[in-house]
Design a protein around this motif. Structure first.
Motif, PDB file in Angstrom:
ATOM      1  N   ASP A 103       0.862  -1.186   0.000  1.00  0.00           N
ATOM      2  CA  ASP A 103       0.000   0.000   0.000  1.00  0.00           C
ATOM      3  C   ASP A 103       0.895   1.231   0.000  1.00  0.00           C
ATOM      4  O   ASP A 103       1.208   1.804   1.049  1.00  0.00           O
ATOM      5  N   LEU A 104       1.330   1.620  -1.193  1.00  0.00           N
ATOM      6  CA  LEU A 104       2.239   2.760  -1.302  1.00  0.00           C
ATOM      7  C   LEU A 104       1.481   4.070  -1.161  1.00  0.00           C
ATOM      8  O   LEU A 104       0.354   4.202  -1.639  1.00  0.00           O
ATOM      9  N   PRO A 105       2.088   5.074  -0.508  1.00  0.00           N
ATOM     10  CA  PRO A 105       1.448   6.396  -0.459  1.00  0.00           C
ATOM     11  C   PRO A 105       1.373   6.982  -1.863  1.00  0.00           C
ATOM     12  O   PRO A 105       2.131   6.591  -2.766  1.00  0.00           O
ATOM     13  N   VAL A 106       0.485   7.934  -2.067  1.00  0.00           N
ATOM     14  CA  VAL A 106       0.220   8.457  -3.405  1.00  0.00           C
ATOM     15  C   VAL A 106       1.381   9.264  -3.949  1.00  0.00           C
ATOM     16  O   VAL A 106       1.668   9.251  -5.135  1.00  0.00           O
ATOM     17  N   SER A 107       2.105   9.997  -3.106  1.00  0.00           N
ATOM     18  CA  SER A 107       3.210  10.819  -3.602  1.00  0.00           C
ATOM     19  C   SER A 107       4.362  10.782  -2.629  1.00  0.00           C
ATOM     20  O   SER A 107       4.203  10.436  -1.464  1.00  0.00           O
ATOM     21  N   ALA A 108       5.542  11.155  -3.146  1.00  0.00           N
ATOM     22  CA  ALA A 108       6.726  11.167  -2.299  1.00  0.00           C
ATOM     23  C   ALA A 108       6.589  12.170  -1.182  1.00  0.00           C
ATOM     24  O   ALA A 108       7.168  12.033  -0.119  1.00  0.00           O
ATOM     25  N   SER A 109       5.805  13.224  -1.397  1.00  0.00           N
ATOM     26  CA  SER A 109       5.635  14.240  -0.356  1.00  0.00           C
ATOM     27  C   SER A 109       4.871  13.706   0.831  1.00  0.00           C
ATOM     28  O   SER A 109       4.872  14.268   1.915  1.00  0.00           O
TER      29      SER A 109
END
Length: 277
Positions: A269-275
């Motif tokens: 479950d990767l976060p949507v953005s690097a930020s």
């Protein structure tokens, strides 16, 4: 501009391997020299070795494929792309180069549209090189390129039910990455630097590498292609493959996971953005 439509991707990869071999000789010769490092605006170090290797690589690429844009970390990081373009990191793992760990690499990838079609990752100090056109290959680095490489096909392994091997960075870690890894049955965490992480998974020596912090396209494109051709995958949020040539975002990647067994993708479950990292 030379077109690549009628060129065999594996033949292109072999040419890239020879260029990376030559750049590796430059880096090896400079390993023991005193290096006047400086810190770039993004906080990462660079040295004369980075610049020397990049200069040679760009020269050799232009000799082989004149007019094809080269987006390279040190001197051409804002170059405009075209239908075909190269992504180059002449010294991925500069910190490891400076500290003498040997875990640095040379990354060169030819991009067609928004995905790699040929790539090489060379690890000069470790004596290893990987390349891929349509197939992924690994070889030891010969003393002289003319004596030939001993290419053997690289293949990922099926993920074990438990005790997965996760590759983690020596100098980069974040809460989001740990959260992604926590849902997997990790048995071993192996510290490895640079694009070598993609290649170790491609060779069946590890299972997963998650990175939620910022990276650049030249950090990942070559390793992405080698791992994909070896049967694995590099996916972003939602399981989509990474794409390249995002000049509007400064060639910065979002979060991604490199996996040997694509069945692992549904568990991440990767976060949507690097930020968000």
């Amino acid at each position: 501009m030379m077109r690549f439509d009628d060129q065999n991707p594996d033949e292109i990869a072999q040419k890239l391997a020879h260029i990376a071999w030559e750049a590796g000789r430059v880096l090896r010769a400079m390993e023991s020299a005193f290096l006047d490092k400086r810190i770039k605006d993004d906080g990462s170090p660079t040295t004369a070795a980075d610049l020397a290797a990049e200069e040679l690589i760009i020269k050799r690429l232009d000799e082989a494929w004149s007019g094809v844009p080269v987006v390279a970390e040190e001197t051409c990081s804002s170059t405009h792309t075209d239908d075909y373009f190269f992504l180059v990191d002449p010294l991925d793992g500069t910190g490891d180069f400076i500290h003498g760990t040997g875990e640095y690499s040379i990354n060169i990838a030819l991009i067609r549209g928004n995905r790699p079609m040929a790539a090489v990752v060379a690890a000069p100090a470790m004596g290893s090189i990987w390349m891929a056109g349509e197939t992924a290959w690994k070889s030891s680095l010969p003393d002289e390129a003319e004596t030939g490489f001993d290419w053997r096909e690289a293949k990922v392994r099926a993920a074990p039910e438990k005790d997965l091997v996760a590759l983690v960075s020596r100098r980069h870690g974040d809460i989001a990455t740990e959260a992604c890894l926590s849902v997997l049955s990790i048995g071993t965490r192996r510290m490895t630097s640079s694009a070598l992480k993609f290649c170790l998974i491609a060779s069946g020596e590890a299972d997963v590498y998650v990175r939620c912090g910022p990276t650049m396209e030249w950090d990942t494109a070559a390793g992405d292609h080698i791992l994909t051709c070896a049967g694995g995958s590099v996916v972003g949020p939602g399981g989509a493959p990474l794409t390249y040539g995002h000049e509007d975002s400064g060639y910065r990647n979002g979060p991604f996971a490199a996996i040997g067994d694509i069945a692992l993708a549904s568990r991440l479950d990767l976060p949507v953005s690097a930020s968000a990292a």
